[in-house]
Design a protein around this motif. Structure first.
Motif, PDB file in Angstrom:
ATOM      1  N   UNK A   1       0.677  -1.288  -0.031  1.00 38.49           N
ATOM      2  CA  UNK A   1       0.071   0.316   0.049  1.00 38.49           C
ATOM      3  C   UNK A   1       0.593   1.337  -0.052  1.00 38.49           C
ATOM      4  N   UNK A   2       2.064   1.178   0.862  1.00 33.55           N
ATOM      5  CA  UNK A   2       2.653   2.456   0.784  1.00 33.55           C
ATOM      6  C   UNK A   2       3.522   2.531  -0.476  1.00 33.55           C
ATOM      7  N   UNK A   3       3.882   1.495  -1.092  1.00 37.86           N
ATOM      8  CA  UNK A   3       4.659   1.664  -2.482  1.00 37.86           C
ATOM      9  C   UNK A   3       3.612   2.114  -3.325  1.00 37.86           C
ATOM     10  N   UNK A   4       2.326   1.710  -3.612  1.00 38.80           N
ATOM     11  CA  UNK A   4       1.338   2.083  -4.304  1.00 38.80           C
ATOM     12  C   UNK A   4       0.964   3.679  -4.225  1.00 38.80           C
ATOM     13  N   UNK A   5       1.006   3.932  -3.073  1.00 38.65           N
ATOM     14  CA  UNK A   5       0.652   5.562  -2.716  1.00 38.65           C
ATOM     15  C   UNK A   5       1.851   6.252  -3.256  1.00 38.65           C
ATOM     16  N   UNK A   6       3.214   5.784  -3.011  1.00 42.08           N
ATOM     17  CA  UNK A   6       4.449   6.247  -3.821  1.00 42.08           C
ATOM     18  C   UNK A   6       4.325   6.647  -5.362  1.00 42.08           C
ATOM     19  N   UNK A   7       3.715   5.518  -5.838  1.00 50.72           N
ATOM     20  CA  UNK A   7       3.618   5.729  -7.233  1.00 50.72           C
ATOM     21  C   UNK A   7       2.649   6.882  -7.603  1.00 50.72           C
ATOM     22  N   UNK A   8       1.762   7.097  -6.950  1.00 50.99           N
ATOM     23  CA  UNK A   8       0.693   8.271  -7.444  1.00 50.99           C
ATOM     24  C   UNK A   8       1.391   9.307  -7.304  1.00 50.99           C
ATOM     25  N   UNK A   9       2.334   9.583  -6.106  1.00 51.61           N
ATOM     26  CA  UNK A   9       3.028  10.740  -6.014  1.00 51.61           C
ATOM     27  C   UNK A   9       4.000  11.105  -7.217  1.00 51.61           C
ATOM     28  N   UNK A  10       4.557   9.913  -7.924  1.00 56.80           N
ATOM     29  CA  UNK A  10       5.445   9.605  -8.790  1.00 56.80           C
ATOM     30  C   UNK A  10       4.664  10.131 -10.216  1.00 56.80           C
ATOM     31  N   UNK A  11       3.657   9.606 -10.233  1.00 53.69           N
ATOM     32  CA  UNK A  11       2.731  10.027 -11.406  1.00 53.69           C
ATOM     33  C   UNK A  11       2.427  11.576 -11.427  1.00 53.69           C
ATOM     34  N   UNK A  12       2.069  12.352 -10.454  1.00 56.47           N
ATOM     35  CA  UNK A  12       2.047  13.433 -10.426  1.00 56.47           C
ATOM     36  C   UNK A  12       3.423  14.324 -10.586  1.00 56.47           C
ATOM     37  N   UNK A  13       4.528  13.751 -10.226  1.00 59.58           N
ATOM     38  CA  UNK A  13       5.648  14.471 -10.429  1.00 59.58           C
ATOM     39  C   UNK A  13       6.021  14.605 -11.614  1.00 59.58           C
ATOM     40  N   UNK A  14       5.817  13.329 -12.530  1.00 60.21           N
ATOM     41  CA  UNK A  14       6.098  13.410 -14.223  1.00 60.21           C
ATOM     42  C   UNK A  14       5.008  14.248 -14.937  1.00 60.21           C
ATOM     43  N   UNK A  15       3.964  14.687 -14.098  1.00 58.32           N
ATOM     44  CA  UNK A  15       2.805  15.464 -14.672  1.00 58.32           C
ATOM     45  C   UNK A  15       1.977  14.605 -15.617  1.00 58.32           C
ATOM     46  N   UNK A  16       1.844  13.473 -15.252  1.00 57.22           N
ATOM     47  CA  UNK A  16       0.803  12.594 -16.022  1.00 57.22           C
ATOM     48  C   UNK A  16      -0.601  12.435 -15.447  1.00 57.22           C
ATOM     49  N   UNK A  17      -1.607  12.775 -16.261  1.00 57.72           N
ATOM     50  CA  UNK A  17      -2.914  12.685 -15.662  1.00 57.72           C
ATOM     51  C   UNK A  17      -3.322  11.419 -15.253  1.00 57.72           C
ATOM     52  N   UNK A  18      -3.063  10.603 -15.969  1.00 52.69           N
ATOM     53  CA  UNK A  18      -3.328   8.915 -15.694  1.00 52.69           C
ATOM     54  C   UNK A  18      -2.083   8.086 -15.509  1.00 52.69           C
ATOM     55  N   UNK A  19      -2.272   6.795 -14.890  1.00 48.43           N
ATOM     56  CA  UNK A  19      -1.105   6.226 -14.465  1.00 48.43           C
ATOM     57  C   UNK A  19      -0.912   5.081 -15.397  1.00 48.43           C
ATOM     58  N   UNK A  20      -0.188   5.050 -16.587  1.00 47.40           N
ATOM     59  CA  UNK A  20       0.070   3.923 -17.253  1.00 47.40           C
ATOM     60  C   UNK A  20       1.161   2.862 -16.806  1.00 47.40           C
ATOM     61  N   UNK A  21       0.766   1.622 -16.719  1.00 47.24           N
ATOM     62  CA  UNK A  21       1.580   0.713 -15.871  1.00 47.24           C
ATOM     63  C   UNK A  21       1.885  -0.823 -16.604  1.00 47.24           C
ATOM     64  N   UNK A  22       2.979  -1.141 -16.382  1.00 49.93           N
ATOM     65  CA  UNK A  22       3.565  -2.611 -16.788  1.00 49.93           C
ATOM     66  C   UNK A  22       4.145  -3.234 -15.591  1.00 49.93           C
ATOM     67  N   UNK A  23       3.310  -4.105 -14.929  1.00 53.53           N
ATOM     68  CA  UNK A  23       3.888  -4.699 -13.551  1.00 53.53           C
ATOM     69  C   UNK A  23       3.875  -6.179 -13.840  1.00 53.53           C
ATOM     70  N   UNK A  24       5.291  -6.785 -13.679  1.00 51.42           N
ATOM     71  CA  UNK A  24       5.262  -8.321 -13.554  1.00 51.42           C
ATOM     72  C   UNK A  24       5.543  -8.938 -12.271  1.00 51.42           C
ATOM     73  N   UNK A  25       4.931 -10.166 -12.074  1.00 57.70           N
ATOM     74  CA  UNK A  25       5.256 -10.845 -10.883  1.00 57.70           C
ATOM     75  C   UNK A  25       4.629 -10.012  -9.657  1.00 57.70           C
ATOM     76  N   UNK A  26       5.661  -9.776  -8.727  1.00 62.28           N
ATOM     77  CA  UNK A  26       4.971  -9.052  -7.616  1.00 62.28           C
ATOM     78  C   UNK A  26       4.570  -7.599  -8.070  1.00 62.28           C
ATOM     79  N   UNK A  27       5.194  -7.092  -9.119  1.00 68.43           N
ATOM     80  CA  UNK A  27       4.818  -6.002  -9.927  1.00 68.43           C
ATOM     81  C   UNK A  27       3.255  -5.885 -10.318  1.00 68.43           C
ATOM     82  N   UNK A  28       2.576  -6.919 -10.435  1.00 66.60           N
ATOM     83  CA  UNK A  28       1.268  -7.211 -10.579  1.00 66.60           C
ATOM     84  C   UNK A  28       0.578  -6.686  -9.358  1.00 66.60           C
ATOM     85  N   UNK A  29       0.923  -7.217  -8.165  1.00 62.05           N
ATOM     86  CA  UNK A  29       0.190  -7.168  -7.018  1.00 62.05           C
ATOM     87  C   UNK A  29       0.172  -5.518  -6.678  1.00 62.05           C
TER      88      UNK A  29
END
Length: 330
Positions: A198-226
């Motif tokens: 949960x902490x890691x996922x919330x970090x990713x939303x901050x990263x999305x905002x930092x790169x100024x993307x309105x939506x989060x496009x994502x490729x996650x593999x193995x644990x990255x899928x979780x």
């Protein structure tokens, strides 16, 4: 409970130690569609505005741009301690229509390094249209890494017999396993309680905002899928396009996941042996089942008669760990 296993199942038994030290990242090509036409993402959660609006200093880091972003250690206390996350961006070959975040899994795999292999993990069409972005999760790789073990401790753990034949060997496995947890607890400090998905996922939303993307496009593999699944649950309004590969079932416990992964390794091992039989030269004689039998016999021999070279030990668990590692790649 630790128990002995047959020689045929030795690969399964030895995974108990190996999985504690390995990551599950794969290289492959995946298509990701264009992002949806949403005009903007939802506003920053209350109390986190300064993190979402932060400006970072990008620098060239060899074929990519790299920076650090700041996130709160404890999202329930955003005014408390913070930690730094390493982020890298490999620019699109053409005019980008957005960013594609990537994570290879693990847990503990470096998304930062994975993104730098952009040419190998996505198709040319994706490279032309997306900046490939990787963020190392907190405590991992380039993001204030937590080094739980010394090199000697790693060697001791890898050399431990994952298929114990005696009570003494069983006890050693139990003690070494406990040592991993204790060492991490001693060295991680306050961050340890905030290392979850949960902490890691919330970090990713901050990263999305930092790169100024309105939506989060994502490729996650193995644990990255979780990680992608949890993100979509926390921020459904921000989800763009997602590819989740090698799905880690979120409803399974660690024991069941480890068992099923071990069973999959058995299949890969059999395929490896069959493939060797069709290669020239192959250091073994016979068909796939015969080669698999020879390999298992060799591993069993190393259990009682390990090899040494310049002070290093090649015993059954070390040889098995090396074999399993190479089953990930061609």
């Amino acid at each position: 409970m630790v128990r002995s296993v047959s020689t045929k199942n030795s690969l399964v038994g030895l995974l108990g130690i190996s999985l504690a030290l390995s990551s599950c990242g794969f290289l492959g090509s995946q298509e990701v569609a264009a992002p949806s036409a949403r005009a903007s993402a939802a506003p920053a959660p209350a109390g986190l505005e300064e993190f979402y609006s932060q400006e970072v200093a990008w620098r060239n880091c060899g074929g990519a741009d790299c920076a650090q972003i700041t996130v709160p250690v404890d999202y329930a206390n955003p005014g408390g301690p913070t930690t730094k996350l390493a982020i890298t961006k490999v620019k699109a070959n053409g005019e980008p229509i957005g960013s594609l975040f990537v994570n290879p899994g693990g847990p503990g795999g470096s998304a930062f390094d994975y993104a730098k292999a952009a040419d190998y993990i996505v198709t040319p069409d994706v490279r032309n249209n997306y900046d490939i972005v990787g963020v190392d999760p907190r405590g991992v790789a380039h993001s204030s890494p937590i080094e739980c073990l010394t090199d000697q401790q790693r060697d001791d753990i890898l050399e431990a017999d994952g298929t114990p034949d005696t009570p003494q060997e069983q006890q050693l496995v139990i003690e070494l396993t406990a040592e991993i947890g204790k060492s991490c607890k001693d060295k991680a400090g306050d961050l340890l309680a905030h290392m979850g998905t949960i902490d890691a996922a919330r970090d990713l939303d901050i990263a999305r905002a930092v790169v100024k993307d309105p939506v989060f496009n994502y490729l996650g593999k193995s644990y990255g899928s979780a990680l992608g699944i949890v993100y979509s649950q926390l921020f459904p309004q921000n989800v763009g396009r997602m590819v989740l590969d090698g799905i880690l079932p979120p409803d399974l416990g660690l024991e069941q996941v480890s068992k099923e992964q071990a069973e999959s390794f058995e299949v890969a091992f059999e395929d490896f042996a069959a493939d060797c039989a069709n290669q020239s030269p192959c250091p073994f004689i016979g068909d796939g089942p015969s080669i698999a039998k020879q390999l298992r016999a060799w591993l069993q021999t190393l259990d009682s008669e390990p090899l040494t070279f310049e002070g290093r030990v090649l015993n059954e668990p070390v040889a098995t760990y090396a074999l399993l590692s190479y089953l990930y790649f061609p």
